[in-house]
Scaffold this motif. Structure first.
Motif, PDB file in Angstrom:
ATOM      1  N   VAL A  58      19.945  -9.146  17.606  1.00 51.57           N
ATOM      2  CA  VAL A  58      19.120  -8.993  16.411  1.00 51.57           C
ATOM      3  C   VAL A  58      18.265  -7.749  16.583  1.00 51.57           C
ATOM      4  O   VAL A  58      17.708  -7.521  17.664  1.00 51.57           O
ATOM      5  N   ASN A  59      18.146  -6.945  15.543  1.00 49.63           N
ATOM      6  CA  ASN A  59      17.300  -5.751  15.579  1.00 49.63           C
ATOM      7  C   ASN A  59      16.014  -5.993  14.803  1.00 49.63           C
ATOM      8  O   ASN A  59      16.043  -6.541  13.697  1.00 49.63           O
ATOM      9  N   LEU A  60      14.903  -5.541  15.380  1.00 51.35           N
ATOM     10  CA  LEU A  60      13.599  -5.593  14.732  1.00 51.35           C
ATOM     11  C   LEU A  60      13.165  -4.161  14.456  1.00 51.35           C
ATOM     12  O   LEU A  60      13.116  -3.334  15.371  1.00 51.35           O
ATOM     13  N   TYR A  61      12.844  -3.850  13.195  1.00 47.03           N
ATOM     14  CA  TYR A  61      12.517  -2.490  12.783  1.00 47.03           C
ATOM     15  C   TYR A  61      11.032  -2.385  12.457  1.00 47.03           C
ATOM     16  O   TYR A  61      10.509  -3.135  11.627  1.00 47.03           O
ATOM     17  N   THR A  62      10.344  -1.456  13.098  1.00 44.30           N
ATOM     18  CA  THR A  62       8.926  -1.198  12.840  1.00 44.30           C
ATOM     19  C   THR A  62       8.717   0.288  12.560  1.00 44.30           C
ATOM     20  O   THR A  62       9.672   1.083  12.610  1.00 44.30           O
ATOM     21  N   ASP A  63       7.465   0.668  12.301  1.00 44.19           N
ATOM     22  CA  ASP A  63       7.167   2.064  11.971  1.00 44.19           C
ATOM     23  C   ASP A  63       7.436   3.014  13.131  1.00 44.19           C
ATOM     24  O   ASP A  63       7.720   4.199  12.905  1.00 44.19           O
ATOM     25  N   THR A  64       7.355   2.531  14.330  1.00 44.70           N
ATOM     26  CA  THR A  64       7.439   3.420  15.491  1.00 44.70           C
ATOM     27  C   THR A  64       8.671   3.207  16.364  1.00 44.70           C
ATOM     28  O   THR A  64       8.970   4.061  17.206  1.00 44.70           O
ATOM     29  N   ALA A  65       9.365   2.081  16.198  1.00 42.09           N
ATOM     30  CA  ALA A  65      10.483   1.803  17.107  1.00 42.09           C
ATOM     31  C   ALA A  65      11.460   0.820  16.484  1.00 42.09           C
ATOM     32  O   ALA A  65      11.139   0.100  15.531  1.00 42.09           O
ATOM     33  N   THR A  66      12.652   0.816  17.045  1.00 44.10           N
ATOM     34  CA  THR A  66      13.645  -0.217  16.758  1.00 44.10           C
ATOM     35  C   THR A  66      13.812  -1.051  18.021  1.00 44.10           C
ATOM     36  O   THR A  66      14.163  -0.517  19.075  1.00 44.10           O
ATOM     37  N   GLU A 117       0.821  -1.209   0.000  1.00 47.02           N
ATOM     38  CA  GLU A 117       0.000   0.000   0.000  1.00 47.02           C
ATOM     39  C   GLU A 117       0.852   1.255   0.000  1.00 47.02           C
ATOM     40  O   GLU A 117       0.555   2.229  -0.708  1.00 47.02           O
ATOM     41  N   ASN A 118       1.925   1.257   0.778  1.00 49.26           N
ATOM     42  CA  ASN A 118       2.793   2.427   0.891  1.00 49.26           C
ATOM     43  C   ASN A 118       4.053   2.327   0.052  1.00 49.26           C
ATOM     44  O   ASN A 118       4.843   3.282  -0.008  1.00 49.26           O
ATOM     45  N   GLY A 119       4.274   1.166  -0.581  1.00 42.62           N
ATOM     46  CA  GLY A 119       5.446   1.006  -1.436  1.00 42.62           C
ATOM     47  C   GLY A 119       6.766   1.059  -0.693  1.00 42.62           C
ATOM     48  O   GLY A 119       7.737   1.632  -1.189  1.00 42.62           O
ATOM     49  N   ARG A 120       6.805   0.476   0.497  1.00 40.39           N
ATOM     50  CA  ARG A 120       8.033   0.475   1.297  1.00 40.39           C
ATOM     51  C   ARG A 120       8.000  -0.723   2.236  1.00 40.39           C
ATOM     52  O   ARG A 120       7.077  -1.540   2.196  1.00 40.39           O
ATOM     53  N   LEU A 121       9.029  -0.822   3.074  1.00 39.81           N
ATOM     54  CA  LEU A 121       9.073  -1.904   4.047  1.00 39.81           C
ATOM     55  C   LEU A 121       8.011  -1.713   5.127  1.00 39.81           C
ATOM     56  O   LEU A 121       7.827  -0.605   5.636  1.00 39.81           O
ATOM     57  N   LYS A 122       7.353  -2.802   5.468  1.00 38.75           N
ATOM     58  CA  LYS A 122       6.420  -2.793   6.594  1.00 38.75           C
ATOM     59  C   LYS A 122       7.170  -3.028   7.898  1.00 38.75           C
ATOM     60  O   LYS A 122       6.884  -2.411   8.933  1.00 38.75           O
ATOM     61  N   ALA A 123       8.153  -3.928   7.846  1.00 44.75           N
ATOM     62  CA  ALA A 123       8.992  -4.233   9.008  1.00 44.75           C
ATOM     63  C   ALA A 123      10.237  -4.936   8.498  1.00 44.75           C
ATOM     64  O   ALA A 123      10.267  -5.463   7.376  1.00 44.75           O
ATOM     65  N   GLY A 124      11.273  -4.931   9.323  1.00 47.46           N
ATOM     66  CA  GLY A 124      12.522  -5.561   8.918  1.00 47.46           C
ATOM     67  C   GLY A 124      13.260  -6.165  10.091  1.00 47.46           C
ATOM     68  O   GLY A 124      13.013  -5.811  11.254  1.00 47.46           O
ATOM     69  N   LEU A 125      14.153  -7.075   9.778  1.00 45.31           N
ATOM     70  CA  LEU A 125      14.976  -7.750  10.788  1.00 45.31           C
ATOM     71  C   LEU A 125      16.407  -7.807  10.286  1.00 45.31           C
ATOM     72  O   LEU A 125      16.648  -8.042   9.091  1.00 45.31           O
ATOM     73  N   ALA A 126      17.360  -7.597  11.181  1.00 41.74           N
ATOM     74  CA  ALA A 126      18.770  -7.656  10.809  1.00 41.74           C
ATOM     75  C   ALA A 126      19.593  -8.227  11.954  1.00 41.74           C
ATOM     76  O   ALA A 126      19.418  -7.817  13.108  1.00 41.74           O
TER      77      ALA A 126
END
Length: 484
Positions: free
Chosen positions: A178-186, A150-159
């Protein structure tokens, strides 16, 4: 394979995202490992053998093939990121400092190879202990993402943030951060030593999107995370190369030791000959008496040698197909045939497809790099993307010419442009087209300023001397008049 399970202090929605991201990472692990093996040239003959011409006993034969690496590296070498340009072409000190602190030009080169190898690579952002933005790149072997169509980008990510200490431990090593990436926090997930439990710590941010950006190659609507340059048709051509080289090596062995025969020998003579075949092969004279049982004289003969030319023709055919499938020139494959260019114009014409692919790569990566630059500046200024000043929001990524023209041709073009636009000769771009790098340009401008300063001082001293001389002359003239 990454295994985390339930994480202490991680909210339920984030736990669901984490589980999905771990599953994505593990699901692509085997395919990504295969791509690494093709890139490194570690494919064995046993894997590609058709069990027809190549005996199974010789399947341990190792054949190195650099086509996989060439497929990736030649295109990556033409994508030359050169920093960011600010509004109206003016330098942006903030983003330039971020680029320098993170060695972004060099790190981009590694990220681009991973992007072409796997189809994508990921950039993550964080604030370090010195309150400076830290940018790291991750391959799909250590990172995964979920796409927000819908937004043409990542919804969430993991590294995975801590890398394997040594290559020899890659099969037994287990990550602990491990880092978890969301719209509001890492969310930083950590596993203390000698335990199996993971603990989460959340760090909120103002970006409204994950602090993670995907760089993708050859993405489609169905494959938003891109497609590898080492896709199945390319791997099949590499398999064919390995089989052909193996067949050619074995054929050459038989050509080196052609098959001979002796007819009409006795049993004793047969045993003597077969007891040391190598001695019989290298001996200058081969003697034999008549067969006492039949009275016949032995008859010596040699079977015709095989021809290695069909293998060479097959290699040329595979090289031509590989060139057409990847955009590389036939010369890049290391195989010489009639398709090899013989002039500079012909070489440039053959490279046109590769140049077009490099422009496509630069265009996609420039968009990703701008997203990275905008978030990095916003984090450094402790603001949001919407509140970035126009000077910071207008940065764009700059790339060198993927055609990689010669210095002579670019210098000639620069001189012709400067004749039509006189002020062009005073720009850094003019000096770049003449073949000078940034270090040389800085030295040239510094020395020009020193020379200009010296000339100004010399003009002032000359003017002062002339003024003193005129004053002295006027005084002398005045004194003469008084005497008169």
């Amino acid at each position: 394979m990454l295994s985390i399970g339930n994480v202490i202090d991680l909210p339920a929605p984030e736990q669901e995202l984490l589980d999905e991201l771990v599953n994505v990472l593990n699901a692509h692990n085997s395919k990504n490992r295969k791509k690494i093996r093709y890139y490194e040239g570690h494919v064995t003959v046993r894997e590609v053998n058709l069990d027809i011409a190549l005996p199974k006993g010789l399947s341990r034969l190792e054949v190195g093939c650099a086509w996989g690496q060439k497929c990736v590296d030649v295109l990556a070498a033409r994508s030359m990121f050169d920093g960011f340009v600010g509004q109206n072409g003016e330098p942006n000190d903030l983003i330039n400092q971020i680029v320098e602190n993170n060695s972004l030009v060099y790190e981009y080169q590694k990220a681009t190879r991973d992007e072409l190898k796997f189809g994508s690579s990921f950039a993550t952002l964080a604030m370090d202990q010195n309150k400076n933005v830290s940018i790291r790149f991750h391959s799909p072997m250590e990172a995964s993402g979920l796409w927000d169509g819908e937004n043409g980008r990542l919804k969430a990510g993991l590294a995975i943030m801590d890398s394997v200490p040594d290559e020899s431990q890659k099969d037994t090593w287990r990550p602990s951060m491990v880092n978890l990436y969301t719209d509001t926090a890492t969310w930083v997930l950590e596993r203390p030593a000698k335990t199996t439990r993971w603990f989460a710590t959340g760090y909120s941010h103002k970006m409204g999107r994950p602090l993670m950006v995907a760089m993708t190659w050859d993405a489609t609507s169905n494959k938003p995370f891109g497609r590898s340059r080492l896709k199945k048709p390319i791997r099949s051509l590499i398999d064919g190369y390995i089989r052909t080289i193996a067949d050619a090596a074995i054929a050459l062995e038989f050509d080196t030791t052609p098959q001979k025969y002796l007819l009409g020998v006795s049993d004793d003579q047969y045993d003597a000959i077969t007891s040391d075949k190598f001695k019989q092969y290298v001996g200058a004279i081969l003697t034999s008496t008549s067969n006492p049982e039949t009275g016949e004289n032995p008859e010596f003969g040699q079977l015709p040698q095989g021809n290695i030319e069909p293998h060479i023709q097959m290699l040329r055919s595979l090289a031509t197909q590989f060139s057409a499938a990847t955009g590389l020139t036939v010369s890049d494959t290391g195989v010489v045939n009639d398709a090899n260019p013989t002039s500079s114009d012909a070489i440039l014409a053959q490279s046109q497809t590769l140049i077009t692919l490099a422009e496509q790569l630069n265009s996609g990566n420039a968009t990703a790099l701008k997203k990275i630059a905008l978030m990095a500046q916003a984090m450094q200024l402790n603001t949001t993307l919407e509140n970035l000043d126009e000077n910071y929001a207008s940065v764009i990524a700059h790339y060198k010419n993927p055609a990689m023209p010669s210095v002579a041709s670019t210098a000639d073009a620069a001189i012709k442009i400067s004749s039509a636009r006189p002020n062009f000769a005073g720009t850094d771009i003019f000096l770049e087209m003449l073949g000078f790098d940034q270090a040389d340009i800085r030295r040239i401008k510094a020395q020009e300023e020193r020379i200009k300063g010296s000339n100004v001082l010399a003009e002032e001293f000359t003017a002062d001397d002339e003024k003193d001389a005129n004053t002295a002359q006027n005084l002398a003239t005045g004194a003469g008049n008084d005497e008169g």
